[in-house]
Write a protein that holds these residues in place. Structure first.
Motif, short mmCIF file in Angstrom:
data_model
loop_
_atom_site.label_atom_id
_atom_site.label_comp_id
_atom_site.label_asym_id
_atom_site.label_seq_id
_atom_site.Cartn_x
_atom_site.Cartn_y
_atom_site.Cartn_z
N ASN A 149 -7.88 17.91 33.09
CA ASN A 149 -8.19 17.24 31.83
C ASN A 149 -7.36 15.99 31.66
O ASN A 149 -7.87 14.93 31.26
N TYR A 150 -6.05 16.09 31.95
CA TYR A 150 -5.18 14.92 31.84
C TYR A 150 -5.63 13.83 32.81
O TYR A 150 -5.63 12.64 32.48
N PRO A 152 -17.29 5.85 31.12
CA PRO A 152 -16.06 6.63 30.93
C PRO A 152 -16.39 8.04 30.45
O PRO A 152 -17.40 8.27 29.78
N ILE A 153 -15.54 8.98 30.78
CA ILE A 153 -15.71 10.36 30.33
C ILE A 153 -15.24 10.43 28.87
O ILE A 153 -14.10 10.06 28.59
N ASN A 177 -6.69 14.86 25.25
CA ASN A 177 -6.75 15.02 26.71
C ASN A 177 -7.72 16.12 27.11
O ASN A 177 -7.51 16.82 28.10
N VAL A 178 -8.82 16.25 26.35
CA VAL A 178 -9.83 17.25 26.67
C VAL A 178 -11.18 16.56 26.77
O VAL A 178 -11.65 15.96 25.80
N PRO A 179 -11.81 16.60 27.96
CA PRO A 179 -13.13 15.99 28.09
C PRO A 179 -14.14 16.69 27.18
O PRO A 179 -14.12 17.91 27.04
#
Length: 150
Positions: free
Chosen positions: A38-39, A79-80, A85-87
């Motif tokens: 995730n990071y 971009p996601i 820091n969580v998609p």
């Protein structure tokens, strides 16, 4: 398969600590280091894209990490999306490939990691991407601490 570069910091730390020798037995294995995906997707990968690590910067010859080296940074269509820091969206195959490539260039000790040393020109690289004390370098250093052993 565990890369030797991932094992060296642990072996060096054990030797430096003077812990002596240990008979590890016939089935000795190191736990694999797995870095926080995730990071990577929400922080590391956008930073690499912002630094033009894939296509290269103006004036660079070749396609840099999109084409030239074993460390591939493939372009993403978009971009996601992330919340912190969580998609929050699907992770495309290109991003997953980028995570695998970047993880192979990482160690729990960022001072030994090619992903830190090459773009800061502490090791061979065609250009300095960012300074060792920059916010970009801090992202790599922070990622080094975000891992699990599985």
């Amino acid at each position: 398969m565990i890369r030797l570069s991932r094992l060296l910091p642990f072996v060096a730390a054990a030797l430096a600590g003077g812990c002596g020798t240990v008979d590890a037995g016939p089935d000795f294995q190191f736990a694999e280091v797995v870095y926080d995906q995730n990071y990577f997707y929400c922080t590391v990968q956008p930073m690499l894209a912002a630094q033009s690590c894939g296509p290269g910067a103006a004036g660079d010859s070749g396609g840099c990490h999109e084409q030239v080296t074993r460390f591939r940074v493939l372009p993403l269509a978009a971009p996601i999306p992330c919340s912190g820091n969580v998609p929050t969206g699907l992770i495309p195959a290109e991003a997953q490939s980028n995570y695998e490539s970047a993880s192979a260039e990482m160690t729990p000790d960022p001072d030994r990691a090619p992903l830190f040393n090459r773009p800061t020109r502490r090791a061979a690289h065609p250009r300095q991407i960012f300074a060792p004390d920059s916010k970009e370098a801090k992202i790599i250093r922070d990622w080094a601490t975000k891992y699990t052993s599985q």
